[in-house]
Design an enzyme around this catalytic site. Structure first.
Site, short mmCIF file in Angstrom:
data_model
loop_
_atom_site.label_atom_id
_atom_site.label_comp_id
_atom_site.label_asym_id
_atom_site.label_seq_id
_atom_site.Cartn_x
_atom_site.Cartn_y
_atom_site.Cartn_z
CG HIS A 1 -1.95 -1.01 1.33
ND1 HIS A 1 -1.93 -2.01 2.27
CD2 HIS A 1 -3.08 -1.22 0.60
CE1 HIS A 1 -3.01 -2.78 2.13
NE2 HIS A 1 -3.71 -2.33 1.12
CE LYS B 1 -14.68 -5.39 1.61
NZ LYS B 1 -13.37 -4.96 1.10
NE ARG C 1 -2.65 -7.10 -4.52
CZ ARG C 1 -3.42 -7.32 -3.49
NH1 ARG C 1 -2.90 -7.59 -2.32
NH2 ARG C 1 -4.74 -7.28 -3.60
CB SER D 1 -4.33 -6.97 4.47
OG SER D 1 -4.04 -5.72 3.89
P1 ADP Z 1 -9.88 -3.71 -0.79
O1 ADP Z 1 -10.63 -4.47 0.27
O2 ADP Z 1 -10.59 -2.47 -1.25
O3 ADP Z 1 -9.35 -4.53 -1.94
P2 ADP Z 1 -7.11 -3.53 0.11
O4 ADP Z 1 -6.57 -2.75 1.26
O5 ADP Z 1 -6.93 -5.02 0.13
O6 ADP Z 1 -8.62 -3.11 0.00
O7 ADP Z 1 -6.49 -2.99 -1.25
C1 ADP Z 1 -6.58 -1.64 -1.62
C2 ADP Z 1 -5.80 -1.42 -2.89
O8 ADP Z 1 -4.42 -1.60 -2.60
C3 ADP Z 1 -6.14 -2.42 -4.01
O9 ADP Z 1 -6.11 -1.75 -5.27
C4 ADP Z 1 -5.03 -3.43 -3.92
O10 ADP Z 1 -4.76 -4.04 -5.18
C5 ADP Z 1 -3.87 -2.55 -3.48
N1 ADP Z 1 -2.86 -3.36 -2.79
C6 ADP Z 1 -2.99 -4.21 -1.74
N2 ADP Z 1 -1.83 -4.85 -1.48
C7 ADP Z 1 -0.93 -4.40 -2.38
C8 ADP Z 1 0.43 -4.72 -2.69
N3 ADP Z 1 1.10 -5.66 -2.04
N4 ADP Z 1 1.03 -4.05 -3.70
C9 ADP Z 1 0.34 -3.13 -4.40
N5 ADP Z 1 -0.95 -2.81 -4.20
C10 ADP Z 1 -1.59 -3.44 -3.22
#
Ligand code: ADP
Length: 158
Positions: A17, A41, A89, A127
């Protein structure tokens, strides 16, 4: 270009992130990190914990940390912002992200989703993996900054 919204669960935030926030700031002057707080959620970390974790790693960056519930397009409209940042990803992200961006476009013509590619280091990082490692008492150093690792440990000790 002015501001964009980076929405997500950030449950918890990871180096992936943070990498996207820093890349987005090369294109946009300001990023609004919008933490989802949707009642349907089941988040592991509370709204407050996720805000604090993001605050601890974004000092000095031109970001605003906010929360939103309901439709992202409505939140964006209220903020007066038309660009959403998401990231891709490994391949399995594609269909979900494509569906979301097409749906957001259908709900609001003015919204554009900009996709940033993740760094190869964070290709498989998410996550859930971080939570699994934390739950089993593993070393989080490669996945999250130390301030976040501390908050995660504190959470699991509760
Ligand atoms: P959501 O539940 O909305 O998917 P996340 O926090 O899992 O929320 O992801 C938010 C954004 O951050 C998404 O576009 C996801 O692809 C991106 N993201 C999550 N992990 C990574 C990572 N390791 N590298 C790049 N982007 C990421």
């Amino acid at each position: 270009m002015d501001a964009a919204i980076y929405p997500g669960s950030f449950d918890p935030p990871t180096y992936g992130h943070i990498d996207i926030i820093k890349r987005a700031l090369k294109i946009f002057d300001k990023i609004i990190i919008a933490i989802g707080v949707n009642p349907e959620k089941n988040y592991t970390f509370s709204e407050k914990e996720r805000i604090e974790m993001l605050k601890s790693v974004t000092g000095g960056l031109n970001v605003e940390i906010d929360t939103f519930s309901g439709l992202l397009v409505d939140y964006a409209k209220n903020q007066g912002i038309s660009v959403i940042i998401r990231s891709l990803r490994e391949v399995s992200d594609f269909s979900y992200e494509f569906q979301m961006s097409v749906t957001n476009k259908a709900l609001s013509e003015d919204i554009e989703t900009v996709f940033l590619m993740t760094d190869k280091e964070y290709f498989y990082l998410n996550s859930t993996i971080v939570k699994n490692i934390a739950h089993k008492g593993g070393d989080l150093r490669k996945f999250v900054p130390s301030s976040i690792a501390k908050s995660i440990k504190k959470h699991y000790m509760k």
